[in-house]
Scaffold this motif. Structure first.
Motif, mmCIF file in Angstrom:
data_model
loop_
_atom_site.group_PDB
_atom_site.id
_atom_site.type_symbol
_atom_site.label_atom_id
_atom_site.label_comp_id
_atom_site.label_asym_id
_atom_site.label_seq_id
_atom_site.Cartn_x
_atom_site.Cartn_y
_atom_site.Cartn_z
ATOM 1 N N VAL A 20 0.837 -1.206 0.000
ATOM 2 C CA VAL A 20 0.000 0.000 0.000
ATOM 3 C C VAL A 20 0.867 1.250 0.000
ATOM 4 C CG1 VAL A 20 -1.594 1.349 1.437
ATOM 5 C CG2 VAL A 20 -2.044 -1.048 1.003
ATOM 6 N N TYR A 21 1.936 1.252 0.773
ATOM 7 C CA TYR A 21 2.821 2.422 0.817
ATOM 8 C C TYR A 21 3.509 2.642 -0.533
ATOM 9 C CZ TYR A 21 6.299 5.752 2.389
ATOM 10 O OH TYR A 21 7.073 6.871 2.520
ATOM 11 N N ILE A 22 3.967 1.577 -1.149
ATOM 12 C CA ILE A 22 4.620 1.698 -2.455
ATOM 13 C C ILE A 22 3.627 2.191 -3.506
ATOM 14 C CG2 ILE A 22 5.651 0.353 -4.336
ATOM 15 C CD1 ILE A 22 7.008 -1.342 -2.099
ATOM 16 N N ILE A 23 2.416 1.645 -3.503
ATOM 17 C CA ILE A 23 1.391 2.095 -4.448
ATOM 18 C C ILE A 23 1.071 3.563 -4.217
ATOM 19 C CG2 ILE A 23 -1.059 1.855 -5.057
ATOM 20 C CD1 ILE A 23 -0.698 -1.177 -4.571
ATOM 21 N N PHE A 24 0.958 3.957 -2.942
ATOM 22 C CA PHE A 24 0.667 5.358 -2.647
ATOM 23 C C PHE A 24 1.785 6.266 -3.139
ATOM 24 C CE2 PHE A 24 1.359 8.979 0.193
ATOM 25 C CZ PHE A 24 0.194 9.687 -0.051
ATOM 26 N N LYS A 26 4.114 5.741 -5.421
ATOM 27 C CA LYS A 26 4.333 5.720 -6.859
ATOM 28 C C LYS A 26 3.199 6.356 -7.645
ATOM 29 C CE LYS A 26 7.245 2.275 -8.869
ATOM 30 N NZ LYS A 26 7.398 0.932 -9.365
ATOM 31 N N TYR A 27 1.967 6.041 -7.295
ATOM 32 C CA TYR A 27 0.849 6.403 -8.157
ATOM 33 C C TYR A 27 -0.063 7.494 -7.606
ATOM 34 C CZ TYR A 27 2.236 2.108 -10.445
ATOM 35 O OH TYR A 27 2.963 1.137 -11.067
ATOM 36 N N MET A 28 -0.091 7.703 -6.301
ATOM 37 C CA MET A 28 -1.058 8.644 -5.732
ATOM 38 C C MET A 28 -0.430 9.902 -5.162
ATOM 39 S SD MET A 28 -3.548 6.146 -3.655
ATOM 40 C CE MET A 28 -3.815 4.511 -4.229
ATOM 41 N N TYR A 29 0.794 9.825 -4.722
ATOM 42 C CA TYR A 29 1.436 10.942 -4.050
ATOM 43 C C TYR A 29 1.596 12.137 -4.991
ATOM 44 C CZ TYR A 29 4.949 13.668 -1.587
ATOM 45 O OH TYR A 29 5.642 14.675 -0.976
ATOM 46 N N GLY A 30 1.201 13.295 -4.522
ATOM 47 C CA GLY A 30 1.336 14.512 -5.305
ATOM 48 C C GLY A 30 0.171 14.791 -6.231
ATOM 49 N N LYS A 31 -0.806 13.905 -6.259
ATOM 50 C CA LYS A 31 -1.965 14.114 -7.116
ATOM 51 C C LYS A 31 -3.136 14.610 -6.272
ATOM 52 C CE LYS A 31 -0.435 11.052 -10.604
ATOM 53 N NZ LYS A 31 -0.310 9.707 -11.010
ATOM 54 N N LEU A 77 1.596 2.941 12.277
ATOM 55 C CA LEU A 77 2.854 3.086 11.542
ATOM 56 C C LEU A 77 2.645 3.542 10.102
ATOM 57 C CD1 LEU A 77 4.799 -0.017 12.894
ATOM 58 C CD2 LEU A 77 5.120 2.388 13.494
ATOM 59 N N ILE A 78 1.662 2.980 9.408
ATOM 60 C CA ILE A 78 1.470 3.375 8.013
ATOM 61 C C ILE A 78 0.887 4.783 7.920
ATOM 62 C CG2 ILE A 78 -0.798 2.338 7.632
ATOM 63 C CD1 ILE A 78 0.343 1.526 4.818
ATOM 64 N N TYR A 79 -0.037 5.125 8.809
ATOM 65 C CA TYR A 79 -0.571 6.489 8.787
ATOM 66 C C TYR A 79 0.501 7.504 9.139
ATOM 67 C CZ TYR A 79 -5.393 4.992 8.171
ATOM 68 O OH TYR A 79 -6.544 4.469 7.657
ATOM 69 N N LEU A 80 1.364 7.179 10.077
ATOM 70 C CA LEU A 80 2.445 8.076 10.455
ATOM 71 C C LEU A 80 3.364 8.353 9.275
ATOM 72 C CD1 LEU A 80 3.850 9.565 12.850
ATOM 73 C CD2 LEU A 80 5.231 7.504 13.118
ATOM 74 N N SER A 81 3.746 7.317 8.559
ATOM 75 C CA SER A 81 4.656 7.503 7.429
ATOM 76 C C SER A 81 3.991 8.260 6.284
ATOM 77 C CB SER A 81 5.200 6.155 6.953
ATOM 78 O OG SER A 81 4.142 5.326 6.527
ATOM 79 N N LEU A 85 4.941 12.064 4.872
ATOM 80 C CA LEU A 85 5.218 12.253 3.449
ATOM 81 C C LEU A 85 4.338 13.361 2.870
ATOM 82 C CD1 LEU A 85 6.876 11.119 1.079
ATOM 83 C CD2 LEU A 85 4.986 9.589 0.621
ATOM 84 N N ILE A 86 3.073 13.382 3.231
ATOM 85 C CA ILE A 86 2.167 14.407 2.720
ATOM 86 C C ILE A 86 2.539 15.771 3.275
ATOM 87 C CG2 ILE A 86 -0.222 15.241 2.816
ATOM 88 C CD1 ILE A 86 -1.122 12.332 2.579
ATOM 89 N N ASN A 87 2.950 15.837 4.531
ATOM 90 C CA ASN A 87 3.303 17.128 5.141
ATOM 91 C C ASN A 87 4.608 17.702 4.591
ATOM 92 O OD1 ASN A 87 1.048 17.417 6.728
ATOM 93 N ND2 ASN A 87 1.973 16.396 8.487
#
Length: 89
Positions: A20-24, A26-31, A77-81, A85-87
């Motif tokens: 889920v983190y890798i997918i986020f 690669k494909y979702m971050y910054g959009k 842990l996943i929400y924290l990371s 990243l979003i911040n």
């Protein structure tokens, strides 16, 4: 509670969270609406993980408590990371 069952549950949550983190990233971050898309993906992951875990483990209070603790720790842990990243951006 068997060690092998616990190992499988923890291994599954590690694999699913990593995917889920890798997918986020690669494909979702910054959009647009990336956080909401992450939430949908993560909830789906949690449902699949819980279903597989309940099938593998026998139904007892100890096992249920173990699943709840694993869920809380892995979610934190996943929400924290992802929030870090979003911040950054």
């Amino acid at each position: 509670m068997y060690f092998f069952d616990c190992f499988i549950v923890i291994l599954l949550i590690l694999i699913f969270n990593s995917a889920v983190y890798i997918i986020f990233k690669k494909y979702m971050y910054g959009k647009e609406n990336s956080a909401m898309k992450f939430l949908v993906l993560n909830i789906g992951k949690d449902v699949v993980w819980l279903a597989i875990s309940l099938v593998l483990m026998e139904k007892s209070k100890g096992n249920f408590l173990f699943l709840v603790v694993c869920f809380i720790i892995s979610s934190f842990l996943i929400y924290l990371s992802v929030i870090k990243l979003i911040n950054k951006s």
